[in-house]
Design a protein around this motif. Structure first.
Motif, PDB file in Angstrom:
ATOM      1  N   PRO A 253       1.002  -1.232   0.176  1.00 36.87           N
ATOM      2  CA  PRO A 253       0.147   0.018   0.479  1.00 36.87           C
ATOM      3  C   PRO A 253       0.775   1.022   0.301  1.00 36.87           C
ATOM      4  CG  PRO A 253      -0.347  -1.587   1.852  1.00 36.87           C
ATOM      5  CD  PRO A 253       0.905  -2.352   1.008  1.00 36.87           C
ATOM      6  N   LEU A 254       0.067   2.339  -0.634  1.00 39.05           N
ATOM      7  CA  LEU A 254       0.594   3.308  -0.368  1.00 39.05           C
ATOM      8  C   LEU A 254       1.590   4.121   0.665  1.00 39.05           C
ATOM      9  CD1 LEU A 254      -1.325   5.269  -3.160  1.00 39.05           C
ATOM     10  CD2 LEU A 254       0.493   4.674  -3.458  1.00 39.05           C
ATOM     11  N   ASP A 255       1.288   3.608   1.701  1.00 36.19           N
ATOM     12  CA  ASP A 255       1.421   4.510   3.050  1.00 36.19           C
ATOM     13  C   ASP A 255       2.535   3.869   3.348  1.00 36.19           C
ATOM     14  OD1 ASP A 255      -0.265   6.051   3.501  1.00 36.19           O
ATOM     15  OD2 ASP A 255      -1.801   4.765   4.911  1.00 36.19           O
ATOM     16  N   LEU A 256       3.276   2.432   3.255  1.00 35.73           N
ATOM     17  CA  LEU A 256       3.687   1.488   3.534  1.00 35.73           C
ATOM     18  C   LEU A 256       5.046   1.920   2.554  1.00 35.73           C
ATOM     19  CD1 LEU A 256       4.909  -0.911   5.294  1.00 35.73           C
ATOM     20  CD2 LEU A 256       4.154  -2.263   3.299  1.00 35.73           C
ATOM     21  N   VAL A 257       5.020   2.096   2.014  1.00 35.58           N
ATOM     22  CA  VAL A 257       6.135   3.130   0.357  1.00 35.58           C
ATOM     23  C   VAL A 257       6.684   4.314   0.681  1.00 35.58           C
ATOM     24  CG1 VAL A 257       6.646   2.986  -1.649  1.00 35.58           C
ATOM     25  CG2 VAL A 257       5.171   1.305  -1.194  1.00 35.58           C
ATOM     26  N   ARG A 258       5.655   4.786   1.422  1.00 34.42           N
ATOM     27  CA  ARG A 258       5.633   6.510   1.451  1.00 34.42           C
ATOM     28  C   ARG A 258       6.337   6.491   2.781  1.00 34.42           C
ATOM     29  NH1 ARG A 258      -0.668   8.526   0.419  1.00 34.42           N
ATOM     30  NH2 ARG A 258       0.201   8.899  -2.243  1.00 34.42           N
TER      31      ARG A 258
END
Length: 181
Positions: free
Chosen positions: A102-107
């Motif tokens: 998910p975006l939050d993890l990669v961010r």
């Protein structure tokens, strides 16, 4: 381009597929091919991306840069960021609807790298599988921004060409848009 696989069918493991394994591979290739040691990069996708980030940080004096798609640092590898002896370029690509990363993890990975002095480049790719035209337009724009000669073939493949300046080898990079993003 070398594409090693993990030694185990269970996936990448830092102890078995770690720095020594990849250095040995690169050193073997250097004996066979004219490899510029200042231009050795590590790339990975998904589980390979997690591993590539870890290896790139642990071996930042050996690898020139890290590029990953659909991956983030594993929690147990966060300490590698502080231990990296050199701040190498790190590029991350992720789909905006990636169910595994998910975006939050990669961010979050991007933020940890920034806090520790790296300058990561995060590219968020819009779209879902089956919407290749949207991705194709994005890829075409990126290629044009990078000053590549861009064309689209009869079935929608985006082709970017950058002519070399010498007599070196031809390098081809390809990906299937509905699988990669």
């Amino acid at each position: 381009l070398a594409g090693p696989d993990s030694r185990s069918g269970q996936g990448w493991n830092i102890q078995h597929d770690g720095p020594e394994f990849l250095r040995a591979l690169v050193e073997t290739l250097k004996r066979i091919y004219p490899v510029d040691p200042k231009r050795v990069y590590v790339f990975g996708h998904s589980a390979g991306a997690i591993h590539a980030l870890s290896i790139g940080l642990l071996e930042s004096e050996y690898f020139a840069a890290v590029a990953v798609h659909a991956g983030a640092l594993a929690p147990e590898a966060m300490s590698f960021v502080s231990r990296a002896p050199r701040k190498i370029p790190v590029a991350l690509w992720v789909g905006t609807n990636d169910q595994f990363f998910p975006l939050d993890l990669v961010r979050g990975t991007t933020k940890v790298l920034e806090v520790k002095g790296f300058a990561p480049k995060l590219t968020e790719m819009p779209g879902k599988s089956g919407r290749e035209q949207q991705r194709g337009a994005y890829v075409k724009a990126v290629f044009e921004q990078e000053k590549l000669k861009v064309s689209t073939d009869s079935i929608g493949n985006i082709i970017g060409v950058r002519k070399g300046t010498g007599g070196g080898p031809t390098i081809v990079i390809m990906a299937h848009m509905d699988v990669v993003f």
